[in-house]
Write a protein that holds these residues in place. Structure first.
Motif, PDB file in Angstrom:
ATOM      1  N   PHE A 143       8.112   3.532  -8.128  1.00 44.77           N
ATOM      2  CA  PHE A 143       7.096   4.433  -7.592  1.00 44.77           C
ATOM      3  C   PHE A 143       5.697   3.838  -7.717  1.00 44.77           C
ATOM      4  CE2 PHE A 143      10.256   7.966  -8.616  1.00 44.77           C
ATOM      5  CZ  PHE A 143      10.713   8.001  -7.299  1.00 44.77           C
ATOM      6  N   GLU A 144       5.496   3.030  -8.738  1.00 48.81           N
ATOM      7  CA  GLU A 144       4.203   2.343  -8.857  1.00 48.81           C
ATOM      8  C   GLU A 144       3.991   1.416  -7.666  1.00 48.81           C
ATOM      9  OE1 GLU A 144       1.933  -0.951 -11.675  1.00 48.81           O
ATOM     10  OE2 GLU A 144       3.864  -0.119 -12.297  1.00 48.81           O
ATOM     11  N   VAL A 145       5.052   0.697  -7.286  1.00 47.97           N
ATOM     12  CA  VAL A 145       4.951  -0.231  -6.155  1.00 47.97           C
ATOM     13  C   VAL A 145       4.825   0.528  -4.842  1.00 47.97           C
ATOM     14  CG1 VAL A 145       6.196  -1.997  -4.847  1.00 47.97           C
ATOM     15  CG2 VAL A 145       6.183  -2.072  -7.344  1.00 47.97           C
ATOM     16  N   PHE A 146       5.613   1.593  -4.679  1.00 48.38           N
ATOM     17  CA  PHE A 146       5.657   2.316  -3.403  1.00 48.38           C
ATOM     18  C   PHE A 146       4.423   3.185  -3.174  1.00 48.38           C
ATOM     19  CE2 PHE A 146      10.117   1.263  -2.842  1.00 48.38           C
ATOM     20  CZ  PHE A 146      10.260   1.297  -1.458  1.00 48.38           C
ATOM     21  N   ILE A 147       3.920   3.819  -4.222  1.00 46.58           N
ATOM     22  CA  ILE A 147       2.899   4.843  -4.028  1.00 46.58           C
ATOM     23  C   ILE A 147       1.518   4.423  -4.532  1.00 46.58           C
ATOM     24  CG2 ILE A 147       2.267   7.228  -4.597  1.00 46.58           C
ATOM     25  CD1 ILE A 147       5.238   7.857  -4.751  1.00 46.58           C
ATOM     26  N   LEU A 148       1.462   3.706  -5.675  1.00 37.44           N
ATOM     27  CA  LEU A 148       0.163   3.402  -6.266  1.00 37.44           C
ATOM     28  C   LEU A 148      -0.429   2.083  -5.778  1.00 37.44           C
ATOM     29  CD1 LEU A 148       0.771   4.559  -9.965  1.00 37.44           C
ATOM     30  CD2 LEU A 148      -0.236   5.835  -8.047  1.00 37.44           C
ATOM     31  N   GLN A 149       0.395   1.052  -5.665  1.00 35.67           N
ATOM     32  CA  GLN A 149      -0.139  -0.252  -5.290  1.00 35.67           C
ATOM     33  C   GLN A 149      -0.814  -0.286  -3.920  1.00 35.67           C
ATOM     34  OE1 GLN A 149       2.114  -3.813  -5.895  1.00 35.67           O
ATOM     35  NE2 GLN A 149       2.704  -3.278  -7.992  1.00 35.67           N
ATOM     36  N   PRO A 150      -0.320   0.465  -2.909  1.00 41.14           N
ATOM     37  CA  PRO A 150      -1.045   0.460  -1.629  1.00 41.14           C
ATOM     38  C   PRO A 150      -2.493   0.917  -1.737  1.00 41.14           C
ATOM     39  CG  PRO A 150       1.157   1.330  -1.314  1.00 41.14           C
ATOM     40  CD  PRO A 150       0.968   1.157  -2.795  1.00 41.14           C
ATOM     41  N   PHE A 151      -2.841   1.640  -2.815  1.00 39.58           N
ATOM     42  CA  PHE A 151      -4.222   2.074  -3.024  1.00 39.58           C
ATOM     43  C   PHE A 151      -4.909   1.238  -4.107  1.00 39.58           C
ATOM     44  CE2 PHE A 151      -1.706   5.668  -1.585  1.00 39.58           C
ATOM     45  CZ  PHE A 151      -2.485   6.234  -0.594  1.00 39.58           C
ATOM     46  N   GLY A 152      -4.258   0.142  -4.526  1.00 42.15           N
ATOM     47  CA  GLY A 152      -4.698  -0.582  -5.710  1.00 42.15           C
ATOM     48  C   GLY A 152      -5.970  -1.392  -5.549  1.00 42.15           C
ATOM     49  N   ASP A 153      -6.194  -2.030  -4.424  1.00 45.08           N
ATOM     50  CA  ASP A 153      -7.392  -2.852  -4.230  1.00 45.08           C
ATOM     51  C   ASP A 153      -7.836  -2.778  -2.778  1.00 45.08           C
ATOM     52  OD1 ASP A 153      -5.786  -4.749  -2.738  1.00 45.08           O
ATOM     53  OD2 ASP A 153      -5.077  -5.530  -4.654  1.00 45.08           O
ATOM     54  N   SER A 154      -8.935  -3.433  -2.480  1.00 39.32           N
ATOM     55  CA  SER A 154      -9.516  -3.323  -1.134  1.00 39.32           C
ATOM     56  C   SER A 154      -8.605  -3.923  -0.070  1.00 39.32           C
ATOM     57  CB  SER A 154     -10.883  -4.015  -1.108  1.00 39.32           C
ATOM     58  OG  SER A 154     -10.763  -5.380  -1.475  1.00 39.32           O
ATOM     59  N   TYR A 155      -7.911  -5.019  -0.393  1.00 41.86           N
ATOM     60  CA  TYR A 155      -7.028  -5.627   0.598  1.00 41.86           C
ATOM     61  C   TYR A 155      -5.859  -4.702   0.912  1.00 41.86           C
ATOM     62  CZ  TYR A 155      -3.642  -8.682   2.837  1.00 41.86           C
ATOM     63  OH  TYR A 155      -2.735  -9.213   3.723  1.00 41.86           O
ATOM     64  N   ASN A 156      -5.216  -4.173  -0.143  1.00 45.76           N
ATOM     65  CA  ASN A 156      -4.097  -3.253   0.075  1.00 45.76           C
ATOM     66  C   ASN A 156      -4.547  -1.997   0.802  1.00 45.76           C
ATOM     67  OD1 ASN A 156      -2.281  -4.946  -1.130  1.00 45.76           O
ATOM     68  ND2 ASN A 156      -2.205  -3.853  -3.077  1.00 45.76           N
ATOM     69  N   LEU A 157      -5.745  -1.514   0.493  1.00 46.81           N
ATOM     70  CA  LEU A 157      -6.256  -0.324   1.167  1.00 46.81           C
ATOM     71  C   LEU A 157      -6.465  -0.598   2.655  1.00 46.81           C
ATOM     72  CD1 LEU A 157      -7.084   2.590   0.641  1.00 46.81           C
ATOM     73  CD2 LEU A 157      -9.417   1.791   0.224  1.00 46.81           C
ATOM     74  N   GLY A 158      -6.934  -1.802   2.975  1.00 50.53           N
ATOM     75  CA  GLY A 158      -7.088  -2.172   4.381  1.00 50.53           C
ATOM     76  C   GLY A 158      -5.754  -2.231   5.095  1.00 50.53           C
ATOM     77  N   GLU A 159      -4.738  -2.787   4.445  1.00 49.14           N
ATOM     78  CA  GLU A 159      -3.409  -2.835   5.044  1.00 49.14           C
ATOM     79  C   GLU A 159      -2.817  -1.434   5.199  1.00 49.14           C
ATOM     80  OE1 GLU A 159      -1.560  -5.686   6.192  1.00 49.14           O
ATOM     81  OE2 GLU A 159      -3.671  -6.256   6.165  1.00 49.14           O
ATOM     82  N   LEU A 160      -3.164  -0.558   4.253  1.00 44.46           N
ATOM     83  CA  LEU A 160      -2.708   0.828   4.364  1.00 44.46           C
ATOM     84  C   LEU A 160      -3.308   1.480   5.610  1.00 44.46           C
ATOM     85  CD1 LEU A 160      -1.315   3.354   3.269  1.00 44.46           C
ATOM     86  CD2 LEU A 160      -3.308   3.741   1.805  1.00 44.46           C
ATOM     87  N   MET A 161      -4.561   1.200   5.898  1.00 42.68           N
ATOM     88  CA  MET A 161      -5.192   1.729   7.115  1.00 42.68           C
ATOM     89  C   MET A 161      -4.502   1.203   8.369  1.00 42.68           C
ATOM     90  SD  MET A 161      -9.252   1.496   6.203  1.00 42.68           S
ATOM     91  CE  MET A 161      -9.930   2.280   4.737  1.00 42.68           C
ATOM     92  N   VAL A 162      -4.080  -0.058   8.316  1.00 44.52           N
ATOM     93  CA  VAL A 162      -3.357  -0.642   9.452  1.00 44.52           C
ATOM     94  C   VAL A 162      -2.074   0.142   9.723  1.00 44.52           C
ATOM     95  CG1 VAL A 162      -2.072  -2.682  10.226  1.00 44.52           C
ATOM     96  CG2 VAL A 162      -4.320  -2.953   9.158  1.00 44.52           C
ATOM     97  N   LYS A 163      -1.347   0.496   8.664  1.00 47.66           N
ATOM     98  CA  LYS A 163      -0.096   1.251   8.831  1.00 47.66           C
ATOM     99  C   LYS A 163      -0.352   2.697   9.242  1.00 47.66           C
ATOM    100  CE  LYS A 163       2.525  -2.128   7.186  1.00 47.66           C
ATOM    101  NZ  LYS A 163       3.451  -2.886   8.049  1.00 47.66           N
ATOM    102  N   ALA A 164      -1.429   3.290   8.720  1.00 46.60           N
ATOM    103  CA  ALA A 164      -1.674   4.708   8.952  1.00 46.60           C
ATOM    104  C   ALA A 164      -2.182   4.996  10.360  1.00 46.60           C
ATOM    105  CB  ALA A 164      -2.680   5.245   7.926  1.00 46.60           C
ATOM    106  N   THR A 165      -2.865   4.032  10.983  1.00 46.53           N
ATOM    107  CA  THR A 165      -3.505   4.293  12.277  1.00 46.53           C
ATOM    108  C   THR A 165      -2.512   4.700  13.370  1.00 46.53           C
ATOM    109  OG1 THR A 165      -5.312   2.779  11.744  1.00 46.53           O
ATOM    110  CG2 THR A 165      -4.992   3.330  14.060  1.00 46.53           C
ATOM    111  N   PRO A 166      -1.481   3.898  13.678  1.00 52.19           N
ATOM    112  CA  PRO A 166      -0.546   4.325  14.739  1.00 52.19           C
ATOM    113  C   PRO A 166       0.218   5.590  14.373  1.00 52.19           C
ATOM    114  CG  PRO A 166       0.292   2.378  13.614  1.00 52.19           C
ATOM    115  CD  PRO A 166      -1.103   2.588  13.128  1.00 52.19           C
ATOM    116  N   LEU A 167       0.514   5.777  13.086  1.00 55.95           N
ATOM    117  CA  LEU A 167       1.193   7.000  12.667  1.00 55.95           C
ATOM    118  C   LEU A 167       0.328   8.221  12.958  1.00 55.95           C
ATOM    119  CD1 LEU A 167       2.592   5.797   9.212  1.00 55.95           C
ATOM    120  CD2 LEU A 167       3.952   6.329  11.235  1.00 55.95           C
ATOM    121  N   MET A 168      -0.956   8.110  12.654  1.00 48.73           N
ATOM    122  CA  MET A 168      -1.875   9.227  12.856  1.00 48.73           C
ATOM    123  C   MET A 168      -2.027   9.557  14.338  1.00 48.73           C
ATOM    124  SD  MET A 168      -5.823   9.569  11.503  1.00 48.73           S
ATOM    125  CE  MET A 168      -5.376   8.795   9.947  1.00 48.73           C
ATOM    126  N   LEU A 169      -2.224   8.518  15.144  1.00 48.58           N
ATOM    127  CA  LEU A 169      -2.424   8.745  16.578  1.00 48.58           C
ATOM    128  C   LEU A 169      -1.192   9.389  17.222  1.00 48.58           C
ATOM    129  CD1 LEU A 169      -4.236   5.398  17.459  1.00 48.58           C
ATOM    130  CD2 LEU A 169      -5.234   7.684  17.599  1.00 48.58           C
TER     131      LEU A 169
END
Length: 369
Positions: free
Chosen positions: A45-71
């Motif tokens: 769960f640390e890898v799946f849920i916390l690490q995507p918010f862990g640093d600026s690079y991961n947060l940017g990649e999270l935005m990449v994944k979230a954009t098409p899902l949101m639209l």
């Protein structure tokens, strides 16, 4: 013996708590799965849920994944609000990516902002046209939108595969099924120089907020909600069912097409077969996790994006297969639907039917049988 009956009054509070309960139940079931796979649930769960918010690079990649899902989820939410079961966001996304790529590979290397707008508009129009096919069939021949949109998903996928293996193949790509890289002029600006997240995430959030305002604060949004609650009442009030169906379907197709165009002009920069790992299907879960509310979808899209990103991290760090993401999504959808079912319906024991004395039939002699 048991029977299912609608509740006289459903709890609004439980309606909003339903996603939280579904997530908790999913985590519990997933813990058992991780233990069975020999992986610590805490580490997983640390890898799946916390690490995507862990640093600026991961947060940017999270935005990449979230954009098409949101639209995709915003458009689907409006469809489902109107009781129109559009399952075709995946195909609309793929066709949008294909059409915009066909334009992008043919623009000159010194292309400017006008070319980028043209590429994005092409993807939007392609998504709308793809969504218009099942809508036309439904309005003209009363076909089932669920079936036609699902079938068009596969047609869109094979059109894309044909294109990357044929007319759009990079001539210098050593036979790999991909287009050539797009010129810099048709690439979306990134939020930061060191990441891949583009301004499409900002556009998606703005669209979500505007859609929420239209849905709850304007007459067209009121008509849509009434139509979804009771179609006969909407018709009695003079609301045009045809306009509502066409509007939400084309709007959904436009957003999915834009999602596809923003993927190929954003983080990917070219057309590839794996442009979507199933964003259009996962957006159905995102829409319901956000309670079909555009503002709630902003939050749920980041949660689902974290699962996609966590799957990549888990494959690297824990050696887990990428199919774990599908298990997460399926389990989450199951519990979400189960919670919603219990909110609006109740299971009660059947009462034995009492037989009245007067229910007997008499024969000509007067004897009751």
């Amino acid at each position: 013996m048991l029977k299912v009956q609608p509740r006289i009054e459903s709890s609004k509070a439980m309606g909003w708590l339903s996603p939280v309960i579904a997530i908790i139940l999913t985590l519990i079931v997933s813990s058992l799965m991780f233990i069975w796979l020999g992986v610590s649930p805490v580490k997983a769960f640390e890898v799946f849920i916390l690490q995507p918010f862990g640093d600026s690079y991961n947060l940017g990649e999270l935005m990449v994944k979230a954009t098409p899902l949101m639209l995709c989820a915003i458009g689907l939410a409006l469809c489902y609000r109107a009781n129109i079961w559009n399952i075709g966001a995946e195909g609309q996304l793929l066709v949008g990516a294909l059409a915009s790529s066909a334009v992008a590979v043919n623009v000159p290397d010194d292309a400017g902002a006008a070319s980028l707008v043209l590429v994005l508009v092409t993807g939007i129009i392609a998504g709308m046209l793809w969504a218009g096919i099942p809508t036309l069939l439904n309005r003209r021949f009363n076909t089932n939108i669920i079936l036609t949109t699902i079938m068009l998903n596969y047609i869109g996928l094979y059109l894309l595969l044909w294109a990357v293996h044929g007319p759009l193949t990079d001539p210098d790509g050593f036979g790999f099924p991909e287009s050539k890289m797009f010129p810099d002029g048709v690439l979306l600006p990134t939020l930061v120089d060191s990441g891949r997240a583009s301004i499409s995430i900002v556009i998606a959030i703005i669209i979500a907020l505007l859609t929420g305002f239209i849905l709850y604060k304007t007459l067209p949004g009121f008509k849509l909600r009434v139509f979804g609650e009771d179609e006969s009442a909407a018709r009695y009030a003079g609301f045009s069912s045809g306009k509502i169906v066409w509007s939400v379907m084309l709007f959904s197709g436009a957003l999915a097409g834009f999602a596809g165009a923003s993927e190929v002009t954003g983080p990917i920069g070219q057309l590839i077969p794996s442009v979507s790992p199933g964003y259009g299907y996962a957006a159905i879960i995102v829409a319901y996790l956000g309670r079909l509310n555009p503002v709630g979808i902003i939050i749920s899209s980041f949660f689902m994006g974290a699962l996609y990103m966590g799957s990549d991290l888990a494959q690297i760090e824990l050696g887990l297969p990428t199919a774990v993401t599908g298990l997460f999504q399926g389990t989450l959808l199951f519990f979400l639907l189960a919670c919603d079912f219990l909110i609006y319906y109740e299971i009660v024991p059947k009462r034995p039917r009492k037989t009245s004395i007067n229910e007997g039939t008499s024969n000509p002699s007067g004897e009751v049988k």
